[in-house]
Design a protein around this motif. Structure first.
Motif, short mmCIF file in Angstrom:
data_model
loop_
_atom_site.label_atom_id
_atom_site.label_comp_id
_atom_site.label_asym_id
_atom_site.label_seq_id
_atom_site.Cartn_x
_atom_site.Cartn_y
_atom_site.Cartn_z
N GLY A 4 -10.87 9.70 -16.99
CA GLY A 4 -10.76 8.37 -16.40
C GLY A 4 -11.73 8.19 -15.25
O GLY A 4 -12.41 7.16 -15.13
N TRP A 5 -11.81 9.21 -14.41
CA TRP A 5 -12.73 9.17 -13.27
C TRP A 5 -14.17 9.03 -13.75
O TRP A 5 -14.94 8.20 -13.27
CB TRP A 5 -12.56 10.45 -12.44
CG TRP A 5 -13.31 10.44 -11.15
CD1 TRP A 5 -14.65 10.68 -10.99
CD2 TRP A 5 -12.80 10.15 -9.86
NE1 TRP A 5 -14.98 10.57 -9.68
CE2 TRP A 5 -13.87 10.24 -8.95
CE3 TRP A 5 -11.52 9.83 -9.37
CZ2 TRP A 5 -13.72 10.02 -7.59
CZ3 TRP A 5 -11.38 9.62 -8.01
CH2 TRP A 5 -12.46 9.71 -7.14
N LEU A 17 -7.25 1.67 0.61
CA LEU A 17 -6.78 2.49 -0.50
C LEU A 17 -7.36 2.14 -1.85
O LEU A 17 -7.37 2.94 -2.75
CB LEU A 17 -5.26 2.35 -0.60
CG LEU A 17 -4.51 3.41 0.14
CD1 LEU A 17 -3.06 3.04 0.17
CD2 LEU A 17 -4.72 4.73 -0.55
N ASN A 77 0.82 -1.21 0.00
CA ASN A 77 0.00 0.00 0.00
C ASN A 77 0.86 1.26 0.00
O ASN A 77 0.53 2.25 -0.65
CB ASN A 77 -0.91 0.02 1.22
CG ASN A 77 -2.09 -0.91 1.05
OD1 ASN A 77 -2.39 -1.32 -0.06
ND2 ASN A 77 -2.71 -1.26 2.14
N VAL A 85 0.60 4.26 -2.68
CA VAL A 85 0.44 5.68 -2.36
C VAL A 85 1.54 6.50 -3.02
O VAL A 85 1.29 7.53 -3.64
CB VAL A 85 0.48 5.90 -0.83
CG1 VAL A 85 0.50 7.37 -0.49
CG2 VAL A 85 -0.69 5.25 -0.17
N SER A 88 -15.05 5.58 -15.26
CA SER A 88 -15.14 4.45 -14.35
C SER A 88 -16.56 4.25 -13.83
O SER A 88 -16.90 3.20 -13.29
CB SER A 88 -14.17 4.66 -13.18
OG SER A 88 -14.61 5.74 -12.40
N TYR A 89 -17.43 5.27 -14.02
CA TYR A 89 -18.82 5.11 -13.60
C TYR A 89 -19.67 4.43 -14.65
O TYR A 89 -20.80 4.04 -14.38
CB TYR A 89 -19.42 6.47 -13.25
CG TYR A 89 -18.93 7.00 -11.92
CD1 TYR A 89 -19.51 6.55 -10.74
CD2 TYR A 89 -17.89 7.90 -11.86
CE1 TYR A 89 -19.06 7.01 -9.52
CE2 TYR A 89 -17.43 8.37 -10.65
CZ TYR A 89 -18.02 7.91 -9.48
OH TYR A 89 -17.56 8.35 -8.28
N LEU A 108 0.95 6.82 -6.76
CA LEU A 108 -0.26 7.51 -7.20
C LEU A 108 -0.28 8.98 -6.79
O LEU A 108 -1.13 9.72 -7.26
CB LEU A 108 -1.50 6.82 -6.64
CG LEU A 108 -1.71 5.39 -7.13
CD1 LEU A 108 -2.99 4.82 -6.58
CD2 LEU A 108 -1.73 5.33 -8.63
N ASN A 157 -9.43 2.28 -4.18
CA ASN A 157 -10.61 2.94 -4.74
C ASN A 157 -10.60 2.76 -6.26
O ASN A 157 -9.69 3.18 -6.94
CB ASN A 157 -10.55 4.43 -4.38
CG ASN A 157 -11.76 5.19 -4.86
OD1 ASN A 157 -12.34 4.86 -5.88
ND2 ASN A 157 -12.12 6.20 -4.11
N PHE A 158 -11.64 2.12 -6.76
CA PHE A 158 -11.68 1.75 -8.18
C PHE A 158 -11.63 2.97 -9.09
O PHE A 158 -10.88 3.01 -10.06
CB PHE A 158 -12.95 0.94 -8.46
CG PHE A 158 -13.17 0.66 -9.91
CD1 PHE A 158 -12.33 -0.20 -10.60
CD2 PHE A 158 -14.20 1.27 -10.60
CE1 PHE A 158 -12.53 -0.44 -11.94
CE2 PHE A 158 -14.39 1.03 -11.94
CZ PHE A 158 -13.56 0.18 -12.61
N HIS A 159 -12.40 4.01 -8.75
CA HIS A 159 -12.45 5.21 -9.60
C HIS A 159 -11.10 5.89 -9.67
O HIS A 159 -10.65 6.33 -10.73
CB HIS A 159 -13.50 6.18 -9.06
CG HIS A 159 -14.83 5.55 -8.90
ND1 HIS A 159 -15.52 5.02 -9.97
CD2 HIS A 159 -15.59 5.33 -7.81
CE1 HIS A 159 -16.65 4.51 -9.54
NE2 HIS A 159 -16.72 4.67 -8.23
N LEU A 160 -10.42 5.94 -8.51
CA LEU A 160 -9.11 6.56 -8.45
C LEU A 160 -8.12 5.80 -9.33
O LEU A 160 -7.35 6.38 -10.09
CB LEU A 160 -8.64 6.56 -7.00
CG LEU A 160 -7.63 7.62 -6.60
CD1 LEU A 160 -8.23 8.98 -6.85
CD2 LEU A 160 -7.26 7.48 -5.15
N LEU A 161 -8.16 4.46 -9.25
CA LEU A 161 -7.22 3.65 -10.04
C LEU A 161 -7.45 3.87 -11.52
O LEU A 161 -6.51 3.98 -12.31
CB LEU A 161 -7.39 2.17 -9.68
CG LEU A 161 -6.94 1.79 -8.27
CD1 LEU A 161 -7.16 0.31 -8.04
CD2 LEU A 161 -5.47 2.14 -8.07
#
Lengths: 183, 185
Positions: free
Chosen positions: A177-178, B104, A46, A50, A181-182, A53, B106-110
């Motif tokens: 991208g955000w 951590l 993790n 972090v 994803s929806y 990202l 989060n699908f949307h973030l990835l």
């Protein structure tokens, strides 16, 4: 005392990073997970996520995080400065040195060769980023996965690069991208 | 003084908005200092990439030191380095203080970050086109390129490829090409 230990420890990593900050990842794993057991393997994973990202250099992010976890604000400062100092000193020295000898034939040869090295380096970066954005070969060549949508982003970037600054393009692709994803 | 402030601000912005580490910063540095401010030449960026690979250490710091050194001596190097590490430190400290490491994924973030990496890939393709255009000028350069490309796909260690490319390229440029231009950095 802990601050000094952190500083020296990260200075060592800074010296050992050949070819970029990514080299810090196996070194840190040995020291933090196997020897000191400060992190579990999952926690370390993790931590890497972090660092990759968030904006900025990956190894600087990692160093700041580890320093902060161990000794708060000043720990983070000590770890980061420790990591960056060897690189800074070495690179400054090499640059002054090369500038001083720039009429020697071996330096001229070096700079002619370095152009090819840089081109190869760009190509290997292209392969690296292609693997983490548009194709997925982690499950073997038979189960190759291609993401057509991300290829669209690549083409969009190339077409719009003349008119817009890169910062805006980065923001735009993050928003797209955000949103996607929806769907 | 103005150049130091510009170096600091530009590297601060570069580090603040580039995701994916020092490697991803290279095209952004190229865009900022060559296209936008016209302070560096395309060849400077090529040398910068080469040097960042030779000197052990972080790519982001090496690039900042090179650009700073080129524009304003050691003071410039120092200011640019501070500029490039400050945003990371601030952001990570906020994250470390507020969020635990466990939740951590989060699908949307990835998904958003995957698109950012695709955008960086596009920038690298453009950079490769611009550098390659200056490098490969005649049909005689193709064999060397093919040899190096084969190495790129066969050898997984980047440091080996870089060293090989530097040695072969240096020999080729010195002995294989006639009337080679004098280079400066």
């Amino acid at each position: 005392m802990l601050i000094l230990t952190l500083f020296l420890q990260f200075m060592k990593y800074g010296l050992l990073c050949f070819g970029g900050g990514y080299m810090i990842i196996p070194l840190l794993y040995t020291d933090l997970v196997e020897n000191a057991s400060l992190f579990t393997s999952e926690g370390y994973g993790n931590l890497l996520a972090v660092s990759q990202l968030t904006p900025g250099a990956v190894s600087v992010n990692t160093a700041t995080y580890v320093g902060f976890m161990q000794d708060g604000f000043w720990g983070a400062v000590a770890a980061t400065i420790g990591l960056c100092m060897p690189t800074f000193i070495l690179c400054s020295t090499v640059l002054s040195f090369l500038n001083f000898y720039k009429n020697k034939s071996w330096v001229i040869g070096f700079f002619k060769g370095i152009k090819w090295a840089a081109f190869m380096m760009i190509l290997s970066a292209i392969i690296l980023f292609a693997k983490v954005s548009i194709i997925d070969i982690s499950k073997g060549i038979e189960k190759l996965k291609i993401y057509p949508f991300e290829i669209g982003i690549v083409i969009m970037t190339i077409c719009m690069a003349k008119k817009f600054p890169f910062t805006i393009l980065l923001f735009l692709s993050a928003c797209i991208g955000w949103g996607m994803s929806y769907l | 003084m103005r150049i130091l402030w510009l170096l600091f601000m530009e590297f601060f912005k570069i580090a603040l908005f580039t995701i994916g580490g020092g490697l991803a910063m290279i095209p952004v540095i190229e865009n900022t200092f060559v296209t936008k401010h016209k302070l560096l030449k395309e060849s400077d960026i090529t040398y910068m990439i080469g040097i960042t690979q030779f000197v052990p250490g972080l790519i982001a710091i090496n690039s900042a030191v090179y650009v700073g050194h080129k524009l304003a001596g050691w003071k410039g190097s120092f200011i640019a380095t501070i500029g490039v590490i400050l945003p990371s430190m601030l952001i990570i400290m906020i994250i470390a203080a507020l969020f635990p490491l466990e939740n951590l994924s989060n699908f949307h973030l990835l998904e958003a970050f995957q698109c950012v990496r695709a955008c960086v890939l596009g920038m690298f393709l453009l950079l490769a086109y611009r550098v390659g255009k200056n490098l490969i000028k005649s049909i005689r350069d193709i064999p060397l390129l093919m040899v190096l490309l084969c190495c790129l796909f066969c050898v997984s260690n980047v440091v080996v490829i870089i060293l090989l490319a530097c040695v072969l390229g240096g020999l080729y440029e010195t002995f294989g090409r006639q009337g080679a231009k004098k280079c400066s950095f």
